[in-house]
Motif scaffolding. Structure first.
Motif, mmCIF file in Angstrom:
data_model
loop_
_atom_site.group_PDB
_atom_site.id
_atom_site.type_symbol
_atom_site.label_atom_id
_atom_site.label_comp_id
_atom_site.label_asym_id
_atom_site.label_seq_id
_atom_site.Cartn_x
_atom_site.Cartn_y
_atom_site.Cartn_z
ATOM 1 N N VAL A 81 -6.151 1.376 -3.678
ATOM 2 C CA VAL A 81 -5.138 2.278 -3.130
ATOM 3 C C VAL A 81 -4.435 3.115 -4.194
ATOM 4 O O VAL A 81 -3.886 4.171 -3.885
ATOM 5 C CB VAL A 81 -4.087 1.506 -2.303
ATOM 6 C CG1 VAL A 81 -4.729 0.904 -1.063
ATOM 7 C CG2 VAL A 81 -3.400 0.418 -3.130
ATOM 8 N N ALA A 82 -4.406 2.663 -5.449
ATOM 9 C CA ALA A 82 -3.703 3.406 -6.494
ATOM 10 C C ALA A 82 -3.982 2.764 -7.843
ATOM 11 O O ALA A 82 -4.628 1.707 -7.928
ATOM 12 C CB ALA A 82 -2.193 3.427 -6.224
ATOM 13 N N ARG A 83 -3.487 3.411 -8.878
ATOM 14 C CA ARG A 83 -3.537 2.852 -10.224
ATOM 15 C C ARG A 83 -2.124 2.680 -10.757
ATOM 16 O O ARG A 83 -1.203 3.367 -10.324
ATOM 17 C CB ARG A 83 -4.294 3.781 -11.173
ATOM 18 C CG ARG A 83 -5.743 4.051 -10.813
ATOM 19 C CD ARG A 83 -6.360 4.996 -11.837
ATOM 20 N NE ARG A 83 -7.758 5.313 -11.535
ATOM 21 C CZ ARG A 83 -8.540 6.076 -12.300
ATOM 22 N NH1 ARG A 83 -8.029 6.597 -13.426
ATOM 23 N NH2 ARG A 83 -9.784 6.302 -11.953
ATOM 24 N N ALA A 136 2.538 1.643 -3.395
ATOM 25 C CA ALA A 136 1.560 1.953 -4.434
ATOM 26 C C ALA A 136 1.175 3.425 -4.413
ATOM 27 O O ALA A 136 0.960 4.040 -5.474
ATOM 28 C CB ALA A 136 0.314 1.084 -4.258
ATOM 29 N N MET A 137 1.110 4.000 -3.223
ATOM 30 C CA MET A 137 0.713 5.403 -3.087
ATOM 31 C C MET A 137 1.878 6.363 -3.297
ATOM 32 O O MET A 137 1.673 7.576 -3.328
ATOM 33 C CB MET A 137 0.076 5.613 -1.710
ATOM 34 C CG MET A 137 -1.198 4.809 -1.517
ATOM 35 S SD MET A 137 -1.880 4.900 0.175
ATOM 36 C CE MET A 137 -2.383 6.630 0.226
ATOM 37 N N ASN A 138 3.101 5.816 -3.435
ATOM 38 C CA ASN A 138 4.293 6.646 -3.630
ATOM 39 C C ASN A 138 5.136 6.070 -4.764
ATOM 40 O O ASN A 138 6.330 5.817 -4.605
ATOM 41 C CB ASN A 138 5.109 6.716 -2.340
ATOM 42 C CG ASN A 138 4.357 7.370 -1.205
ATOM 43 O OD1 ASN A 138 4.314 8.581 -1.079
ATOM 44 N ND2 ASN A 138 3.753 6.545 -0.356
ATOM 45 N N GLN A 139 4.522 5.874 -5.917
ATOM 46 C CA GLN A 139 5.188 5.200 -7.024
ATOM 47 C C GLN A 139 6.321 6.039 -7.607
ATOM 48 O O GLN A 139 6.281 7.265 -7.594
ATOM 49 C CB GLN A 139 4.188 4.895 -8.134
ATOM 50 C CG GLN A 139 3.134 3.886 -7.761
ATOM 51 C CD GLN A 139 2.158 3.634 -8.874
ATOM 52 O OE1 GLN A 139 2.543 3.428 -10.030
ATOM 53 N NE2 GLN A 139 0.877 3.645 -8.545
ATOM 54 N N GLU A 192 -11.970 2.371 -10.687
ATOM 55 C CA GLU A 192 -11.977 1.602 -9.443
ATOM 56 C C GLU A 192 -13.302 0.868 -9.259
ATOM 57 O O GLU A 192 -13.319 -0.339 -8.940
ATOM 58 C CB GLU A 192 -11.715 2.523 -8.249
ATOM 59 C CG GLU A 192 -10.289 2.999 -8.112
ATOM 60 C CD GLU A 192 -9.905 4.103 -9.093
ATOM 61 O OE1 GLU A 192 -8.704 4.410 -9.205
ATOM 62 O OE2 GLU A 192 -10.810 4.660 -9.762
ATOM 63 N N ARG A 221 0.825 -1.203 0.000
ATOM 64 C CA ARG A 221 0.000 0.000 0.000
ATOM 65 C C ARG A 221 0.866 1.262 0.000
ATOM 66 O O ARG A 221 0.627 2.207 -0.761
ATOM 67 C CB ARG A 221 -0.940 0.005 1.221
ATOM 68 C CG ARG A 221 -1.841 1.236 1.286
ATOM 69 C CD ARG A 221 -2.535 1.361 2.627
ATOM 70 N NE ARG A 221 -3.522 0.319 2.855
ATOM 71 C CZ ARG A 221 -3.367 -0.683 3.717
ATOM 72 N NH1 ARG A 221 -2.226 -0.792 4.423
ATOM 73 N NH2 ARG A 221 -4.306 -1.573 3.880
#
Length: 211
Positions: A119-121, A16-19, A98, A13
């Protein structure tokens, strides 16, 4: 240094939120098997593509999360008999990628929304079959029970995230398809062969989150 185990759902998670790798809207050309097939991708980009979404369901399982895959039935019109993530075309009534991915997951394998946290794409995956696919990354809580829709899904299984994020398992292969050579990744796991679009998305996940 993260406080979470590397392949836990919590660390997934966070990553994913800080790619890394630039904005997802512009980065699709730089990842996965798009890099291996530049000429094919130029052709696909010029087509009129239908929007689709898939759910990448990462199950919270202690230090080593699991990822849910499906085996599509052999009677489907497109991508029959292949390993896939739950998903499909985005319908006019879907408010977002989503919600489309979650709807498809519920329809295909009975994965209830209450267990799913998007949580993200990832960047789009442009499929030569005419789809612009949005991979939706999600953390899934245990407690769910899967009920497979036999018209779409023949089987469902889980693969450890640690296995999928090990680049030694990302084998390269090629095949002659529609008059040209197409390069792709394949990832053998036990009795399963993950390849094609699904392996391309897994490879992008590795490049964006764990490389």
């Amino acid at each position: 240094m993260s406080k979470f185990p590397l392949y836990s759902a919590a660390e997934f998670r966070r990553r994913a939120m800080n790619q890394t790798g630039g904005p997802i809207e512009l980065a699709w050309r730089e990842h996965g098997d798009h890099v291996l097939n530049p000429e094919t991708i130029l052709q696909v980009e010029g087509q009129r593509l239908r929007d689709a979404a898939v759910l990448v369901p990462v199950v919270d399982e202690g230090d080593d999360a699991k990822v849910i895959f499906t085996l599509r039935t052999a009677t489907l019109r497109q991508h029959s008999g292949q390993i896939a993530f739950p998903g499909g075309a985005i319908d006019p009534g879907d408010a977002s990628a989503e919600l489309a991915a979650m709807r498809e997951a519920q329809e295909e394998i009975g994965l209830a929304d209450i267990f799913v946290e998007p949580v993200a794409r990832l960047p789009h995956y442009l499929a030569a079959t005419g789809f612009r696919i949005t991979p939706v990354l999600a953390v899934v809580k245990r407690g769910f029970e899967l009920t497979l829709n036999p018209t779409e899904v023949e089987d469902a299984f889980e693969v450890p995230l640690s296995f999928l994020m090990d680049p030694h398992h990302h084998l390269r292969d090629s095949m002659h398809w529609r008059g040209s050579t197409r390069h792709f990744y394949r990832m053998p796991y036990e009795d399963w062969m993950i390849w094609g679009i699904t392996a391309g998305i897994v490879r992008t996940l590795y490049e964006r989150l764990y490389a």
